[in-house]
Design a protein around this motif. Structure first.
Motif, PDB file in Angstrom:
ATOM      1  N   THR A  94       0.867  -1.186   0.000  1.00 23.07           N
ATOM      2  CA  THR A  94       0.000   0.000   0.000  1.00 23.07           C
ATOM      3  C   THR A  94       0.898   1.228   0.000  1.00 23.07           C
ATOM      4  O   THR A  94       1.584   1.503   0.988  1.00 23.07           O
ATOM      5  CB  THR A  94      -0.900  -0.007   1.252  1.00 23.07           C
ATOM      6  N   LEU A  95       0.924   1.926  -1.129  1.00 21.20           N
ATOM      7  CA  LEU A  95       1.738   3.144  -1.223  1.00 21.20           C
ATOM      8  C   LEU A  95       0.980   4.284  -0.542  1.00 21.20           C
ATOM      9  O   LEU A  95      -0.254   4.303  -0.540  1.00 21.20           O
ATOM     10  CB  LEU A  95       2.016   3.492  -2.693  1.00 21.20           C
ATOM     11  N   ARG A  96       1.721   5.202   0.066  1.00 26.71           N
ATOM     12  CA  ARG A  96       1.050   6.291   0.786  1.00 26.71           C
ATOM     13  C   ARG A  96       1.849   7.576   0.642  1.00 26.71           C
ATOM     14  O   ARG A  96       3.056   7.600   0.899  1.00 26.71           O
ATOM     15  CB  ARG A  96       0.917   5.918   2.268  1.00 26.71           C
ATOM     16  N   ALA A  97       1.193   8.634   0.236  1.00 27.78           N
ATOM     17  CA  ALA A  97       1.855   9.936   0.064  1.00 27.78           C
ATOM     18  C   ALA A  97       0.855  11.026   0.419  1.00 27.78           C
ATOM     19  O   ALA A  97      -0.350  10.768   0.543  1.00 27.78           O
ATOM     20  CB  ALA A  97       2.341  10.100  -1.379  1.00 27.78           C
ATOM     21  N   ALA A  98       1.358  12.239   0.589  1.00 25.23           N
ATOM     22  CA  ALA A  98       0.499  13.352   1.002  1.00 25.23           C
ATOM     23  C   ALA A  98       0.378  14.392  -0.104  1.00 25.23           C
ATOM     24  O   ALA A  98       1.271  14.526  -0.956  1.00 25.23           O
ATOM     25  CB  ALA A  98       1.043  13.999   2.268  1.00 25.23           C
ATOM     26  N   ARG A  99      -0.709  15.109  -0.038  1.00 21.63           N
ATOM     27  CA  ARG A  99      -0.983  16.182  -0.992  1.00 21.63           C
ATOM     28  C   ARG A  99       0.179  17.175  -0.995  1.00 21.63           C
ATOM     29  O   ARG A  99       0.685  17.554   0.052  1.00 21.63           O
ATOM     30  CB  ARG A  99      -2.266  16.892  -0.567  1.00 21.63           C
ATOM     31  N   GLY A 100       0.596  17.570  -2.201  1.00 23.50           N
ATOM     32  CA  GLY A 100       1.688  18.526  -2.338  1.00 23.50           C
ATOM     33  C   GLY A 100       3.050  17.877  -2.533  1.00 23.50           C
ATOM     34  O   GLY A 100       3.993  18.532  -2.979  1.00 23.50           O
ATOM     35  N   GLU A 101       3.157  16.583  -2.221  1.00 32.60           N
ATOM     36  CA  GLU A 101       4.454  15.924  -2.364  1.00 32.60           C
ATOM     37  C   GLU A 101       4.717  15.537  -3.818  1.00 32.60           C
ATOM     38  O   GLU A 101       3.804  15.128  -4.537  1.00 32.60           O
ATOM     39  CB  GLU A 101       4.496  14.631  -1.526  1.00 32.60           C
ATOM     40  N   LYS A 102       5.976  15.639  -4.204  1.00 40.29           N
ATOM     41  CA  LYS A 102       6.387  15.077  -5.482  1.00 40.29           C
ATOM     42  C   LYS A 102       6.685  13.600  -5.246  1.00 40.29           C
ATOM     43  O   LYS A 102       7.349  13.249  -4.265  1.00 40.29           O
ATOM     44  CB  LYS A 102       7.601  15.796  -6.035  1.00 40.29           C
ATOM     45  N   VAL A 103       6.181  12.745  -6.122  1.00 40.81           N
ATOM     46  CA  VAL A 103       6.411  11.310  -5.975  1.00 40.81           C
ATOM     47  C   VAL A 103       7.007  10.736  -7.257  1.00 40.81           C
ATOM     48  O   VAL A 103       6.812  11.289  -8.353  1.00 40.81           O
ATOM     49  CB  VAL A 103       5.108  10.536  -5.629  1.00 40.81           C
ATOM     50  N   ARG A 104       7.735   9.660  -7.088  1.00 40.59           N
ATOM     51  CA  ARG A 104       8.256   8.907  -8.230  1.00 40.59           C
ATOM     52  C   ARG A 104       8.033   7.437  -7.927  1.00 40.59           C
ATOM     53  O   ARG A 104       8.187   7.000  -6.776  1.00 40.59           O
ATOM     54  CB  ARG A 104       9.749   9.173  -8.410  1.00 40.59           C
ATOM     55  N   VAL A 105       7.630   6.660  -8.947  1.00 39.60           N
ATOM     56  CA  VAL A 105       7.492   5.218  -8.766  1.00 39.60           C
ATOM     57  C   VAL A 105       8.466   4.541  -9.722  1.00 39.60           C
ATOM     58  O   VAL A 105       8.297   4.596 -10.938  1.00 39.60           O
ATOM     59  CB  VAL A 105       6.044   4.742  -9.019  1.00 39.60           C
TER      60      VAL A 105
END
Ligand SMILES: [Cu+2]
Length: 486
Positions: A94-105
């Protein structure tokens, strides 16, 4: 939990009326021999993955790693079945990140076949969306990145290779992608301890043969492969030990073609708090919530110390179907049993409201488009990887009429956006479908009207998809594509 022989015969004789080309009983030999798995195994919780924060050009980037791979999984204890998973044999973290964050997969394909990773419900650039153009060959890799720019929600990721999505999802490729608000928002008092009172629940029907292996029968009826067993987080007969007064279930219908109508065996009422794209305006008291393939619902259920209660899927309301009771309706399935501890930790009460949702776009100024779903075509056309069906402006307001003219079910998913359902055959939607959605059911003879803003990312080259999320239909070409360009 095999279907009875009578139910099979009824389903297949009905299917023959609508799908005369279907080979009778193909691929289902031995299905009735599947041993019933008694409830007792502990519900597995997919590992929570917050990634690692790396710095790229001075900007922090939350980076996740996904490696699709083949393995084996025992749906029936002692009977190994071929499977696929991300970073393991089945499903994915389960991937989890917050609003505003830059993410890379960072994706590394360890399968022996090509795949893609689509981020379902994510509002992101088309080049990062993972649709059928984003194929990753065996041994190949990809690293889509974007900035999280939408409300807290339960999203998910799954493969989207044109023509083989049903097989790859059916063998186990699916995982959740949870989004949080940057700061505490109106949902902060909801149960939120992952795996304790905030429970991910990926529900899938599986068609298991007599040796416990996963079988496919996409031509068996108009919904595609329907399973004879129900897996929760990959497990038949799962039990969730509950330790708190209230439990939040983030339910995803990750089946290829089966509709579920989730409720509890004792018909207790619960509160639905979020739909596909985030919180509803207020907790909604229900005794059942129906989900077509790819839809999500977050619900909060209250438990009494020491009790056991079964989460059940009741026979879904599938609309006017001709002939009736043919396609996966007409029966209940037990999904997961909640066993409450003798003493339960107190939970915060639910808030009275989360806050009104913004009005959908102004229908008078929006671009209006019509899509007729019929057979395996949209507007009379089958998916063509080389054909862009239309181009829209970044952020442009849109209102779509989506019609199902068939006497059986479809549904519709639009990539890269969250939309609102304006009406169904001219009437307001039920409250459980009045919030943010990326997938809605299209029951027989229904005309749905949806409104949204196009993605704000211009890219004349990479398209977004819109399609039926009954995976057999999608694989057979019930899909179109659009680009967003200035
Ligand atoms: Cu369809």
């Amino acid at each position: 939990m095999p279907l009875t022989r009578r139910a099979f015969l009824r389903a297949f004789s009905a299917a023959a009326v609508l799908a005369p080309a279907a080979p009778a009983l193909a691929g289902c030999a031995g299905t009735e021999d599947v041993p019933a798995v008694p409830f007792g195994a502990r519900l597995p919780i997919p590992p929570l993955d917050r990634g690692t924060v790396e710095t790229s050009g001075g900007i922090p980037v939350r980076t996740f790693r996904l490696a699709p791979q083949a393995g084996t999984h025992e749906y029936v204890p002692g009977k190994a079945a071929e499977s696929m998973g991300y970073n393991g044999a089945l499903l994915g973290p389960t991937l989890r990140a917050a609003r505003g964050e830059k993410v890379r997969v960072s994706i590394e394909n360890r399968l022996a076949e090509a795949t893609t990773v689509h981020f379902h419900g994510m509002m992101l650039p088309a080049a990062a969306d993972g649709g059928p153009h984003a194929m990753i060959d065996p041994g190949g890799s990809a690293a889509p990145e974007w900035t999280i720019d939408q409300p807290a929600a339960t999203l998910w990721y799954h493969p989207h290779p044109h023509g083989s999505t049903e097989k790859q999802v059916g063998l186990g490729l699916a995982g959740l992608f949870l989004l949080d608000e940057a700061q505490d928002g109106p949902g902060a008092s909801l149960p939120h301890e992952y795996g304790v009172d905030d429970i991910p629940l990926i529900v899938q029907d599986r068609r298991l043969d007599g040796s416990g292996k996963v079988a496919f029968d996409p031509s068996g009826n108009s919904l595609g492969t329907l399973g004879n067993s129900i897996a929760a987080n990959g497990t038949l007969g799962a039990v969730l030990p509950a330790t708190t007064q209230r439990v939040r279930l983030r339910i995803l219908n990750a089946s290829a073609g089966r509709w579920f109508k989730f409720g509890f065996a004792d018909h207790r009422r619960f509160h639905m708090v979020a739909s596909d794209g985030g919180l509803l305006a207020a907790p909604l008291e229900l005794d059942a919530v129906q989900l077509s393939p790819a839809e999500r619902a977050e619900i909060v259920v209250e438990l009494r110390p020491g009790e056991s209660v079964m989460l059940r899927s009741f026979a879904p309301d599938l609309g006017r179907v001709s002939p009736p009771d043919a396609f996966g309706g007409g029966r209940d399935f037990d999904v997961v049993r909640l066993d409450a501890a003798a003493s339960l930790a107190p939970s915060s009460p639910l808030p009275a409201a989360f806050g009104a949702l913004p009005e959908p776009v102004d229908a008078r100024t929006a671009t209006s488009r019509s899509f007729t779903f019929s057979g395996r075509q949209i507007n009379g056309r089958t998916m063509d990887m080389e054909r862009i069906d239309f181009t829209a402006a970044p952020g442009a307001p849109e209102v779509w009429f989506v019609d199902n003219v068939n006497p059986y079910q479809h549904n519709v998913h639009v990539h890269g956006v969250q939309f609102r359902l304006l009406d169904i055959n001219g009437a307001p939607p039920p409250p459980e479908r009045a919030g943010w959605k990326d997938t809605i059911p299209l029951l027989p003879r229904e005309r749905n009207r949806i409104a949204f803003r196009m993605p704000r990312y211009a890219d004349a080259e990479h398209p977004y998809m819109y399609h039926c999320h009954l995976l057999t239909h999608e694989d057979q070409g019930m899909m179109g594509q659009f680009t967003v360009a200035s």
